[in-house]
Design an enzyme around this catalytic site. Structure first.
Site, PDB file in Angstrom:
ATOM      1  N   GLY A   1     135.594  13.356 -25.365  1.00 25.26           N
ATOM      2  CA  GLY A   1     134.248  13.067 -25.495  1.00 25.26           C
ATOM      3  C   GLY A   1     133.610  12.431 -24.089  1.00 25.26           C
ATOM      4  N   ASN A   2     132.322  11.952 -24.278  1.00 32.71           N
ATOM      5  CA  ASN A   2     131.427  11.768 -23.078  1.00 32.71           C
ATOM      6  C   ASN A   2     131.550  10.485 -22.986  1.00 32.71           C
ATOM      7  OD1 ASN A   2     128.676  12.520 -23.677  1.00 32.71           O
ATOM      8  ND2 ASN A   2     129.985  14.488 -24.009  1.00 32.71           N
ATOM      9  N   PHE A   3     130.369   9.989 -22.459  1.00 26.93           N
ATOM     10  CA  PHE A   3     129.814   8.609 -22.534  1.00 26.93           C
ATOM     11  C   PHE A   3     128.100   8.435 -23.113  1.00 26.93           C
ATOM     12  CE2 PHE A   3     132.700   7.347 -18.933  1.00 26.93           C
ATOM     13  CZ  PHE A   3     133.295   6.754 -19.638  1.00 26.93           C
ATOM     14  N   SER A   4     127.740   9.643 -23.562  1.00 26.33           N
ATOM     15  CA  SER A   4     126.555   9.880 -24.171  1.00 26.33           C
ATOM     16  C   SER A   4     125.987   8.620 -24.935  1.00 26.33           C
ATOM     17  CB  SER A   4     126.259  11.191 -24.391  1.00 26.33           C
ATOM     18  OG  SER A   4     124.539  12.373 -25.111  1.00 26.33           O
TER      19      SER A   4
ATOM     20  N   ALA B   1     124.704  16.105 -24.610  1.00 29.21           N
ATOM     21  CA  ALA B   1     125.435  16.295 -23.965  1.00 29.21           C
ATOM     22  C   ALA B   1     126.885  16.576 -24.743  1.00 29.21           C
ATOM     23  CB  ALA B   1     126.140  14.939 -23.282  1.00 29.21           C
TER      24      ALA B   1
END
Ligand code: CTP
Length: 401
Positions: A208-211, A276
């Site tokens: 995943g990512n930090f969005s 994102a």
């Protein structure tokens, strides 16, 4: 009558009627408006900036610069739904009519694209002077609107026309005008993507990512406030969606987001892809939890589909497609490439180098690039203010088509 959600710049100039402006601000705020005050130096002789800042809940701007920071008149203009100059002195009327720009109020006025009202206030003889009449004629011919002066006792001791309209009348005037106005995006459908995507490695792990989705949700709320029906396709986010007219479609992976976007794109007039999205996903998702064995574990990743580029390929002329670009180097160049390669109409560039911009913050600092080669760098603003400025630019771009 309501001014709910309306963003109003109140310009105050040097006239005794300025003492009525804290009450005017109160009435505008009570009617639901958000008010930012821009005052000339002369205005501050008649009314306290502290009183105005207190009732408007925003700092009062008087100078082009504020210590180390530049008061961005262009960004203020993009933020506003209306400007009201009340009281408008003979001097400021003359400057506005003739393009003179020697203070922040005049600079804001000259860079605005929203409707402008003036509520003049001056002595009877000044009001009757041919030069004032000529200036008023010019101002009206440029599309500015007049809130007529009242008749009665004037500061000079004379009695006649020239009094600023009462704050109640001014507020009513604006509320009636906005009440009769169609919202700028009413009747339009919008699609917004927000948040990260999660690409499953096995039943308990993902890439995943930090969005957090804050920017996408702010855009959806701004679109809905301006009358659009919004479909918000969101990856895993944990935010309350408050706006009416927002249909939330929750997805997890890039593939699900792709499918949800394609399902509603044909009906949409404006699509803003702020999510994102993962660029790569595991080639295979293990059906059982991957057990800890060797010193190293290699995951094979494959590319996901680029949603923005895929919509760019099927976009119709009447549709507006807006993408984001998150860059860490050669920002403008990379953003311009994305605009071209993905066939978008606008790219909103986020640079991670800017303090207060990017994932998780409540503020953002973006540069907007459009297909006609225009770029507009916005200052550090709250994500909602950034969203409002982006939506105003999209509206303008559509109106210019
Ligand atoms: N985007 C998309 N689908 C993807 C990847 C990105 O729709 N699979 C969209 C994003 O929502 C954003 C724009 O494309 O509007 C640009 O995203 P960004 O991550 O900046 O660029 P990428 O195209 O992924 O390129 P790179 O990561 O190499 O900069």
């Amino acid at each position: 009558m309501s001014l709910s959600g309306k963003k109003i710049i109140l310009g105050i100039t040097g006239s005794i009627a300025a003492y009525k402006t804290p009450h005017l601000v109160r009435l505008l705020v009570k009617a639901g408006a958000e008010v930012r005050v821009v005052a000339t130096k002369a205005a501050t002789d008649f009314v306290s900036p502290l009183a105005l800042a207190t009732v408007s809940k925003n700092p009062v701007l008087t100078d082009m610069t504020n210590g180390a920071e530049w008061n961005n008149h262009v960004a203020l203009g993009l933020w506003a739904d209306a400007m009201l100059v009340a009281p408008c002195s003979a001097n400021t009327m003359g400057k506005m009519a003739n393009g003179i720009c020697d203070n922040l109020l005049c600079a804001v006025y000259l860079s605005l694209r929203c409707p402008v009202w003036i509520a003049p206030a001056m002595d009877e003889d000044m009001w009757a002077h041919p030069s004032t009449k000529a200036n008023l004629g010019k101002l009206l011919s440029y599309g500015n609107r007049l809130i007529p002066v009242g008749n009665g006792e004037l500061a000079s001791g004379l009695s006649g026309p020239g009094r600023m309209a009462e704050p109640e009348e001014i507020t009513d005037h604006l509320a009636k005008w906005f009440g009769g106005q169609k919202l700028p995006l009413s009747g339009l459908n919008a699609l917004v993507t927000a948040g990260p995507t999660f690409e499953k490695i096995d039943p308990v792990r993902f890439i995943g990512n930090f969005s957090t989705g804050k920017m996408g949700v702010a855009l959806a709320e701004s679109l809905a406030e301006k009358g659009a029906s919004v479909t918000l396709v969101a990856g895993p986010i944990h935010l309350a969606i408050t706006g009416k007219n927002i249909k939330l479609v929750q997805v997890e992976s890039a593939e699900e987001m792709y499918n949800a976007c394609h399902a509603s794109f044909a009906e949409c007039d404006i699509a803003i892809l702020a999510a994102a999205v993962a660029d790569y996903k595991p080639a295979d998702t293990a059906t059982e939890k991957i057990k800890k064995k060797d010193q190293e574990l290699t995951l094979k990743l494959v590319k996901t589909q680029d949603i923005l580029a895929s919509l760019g390929k099927i976009k119709r002329h009447d549709q507006s497609l807006i993408g984001f670009a998150l860059e860490t180097n050669n920002e403008l160049q990379h953003a311009a490439q994305k605009l071209e390669q993905k066939n978008a109409d606008m790219i909103v560039l986020n640079s991670l180098k800017d303090e207060g911009a990017g994932f998780g913050h409540d503020t953002n600092k973006v540069t907007v690039l459009t297909r006609n080669g225009k770029t507009c760098a916005l200052p550090l603003l709250s994500k909602k203010e950034t969203a409002d400025a982006i939506i105003n630019q999209i509206t303008e771009m559509r109106n210019a088509k």
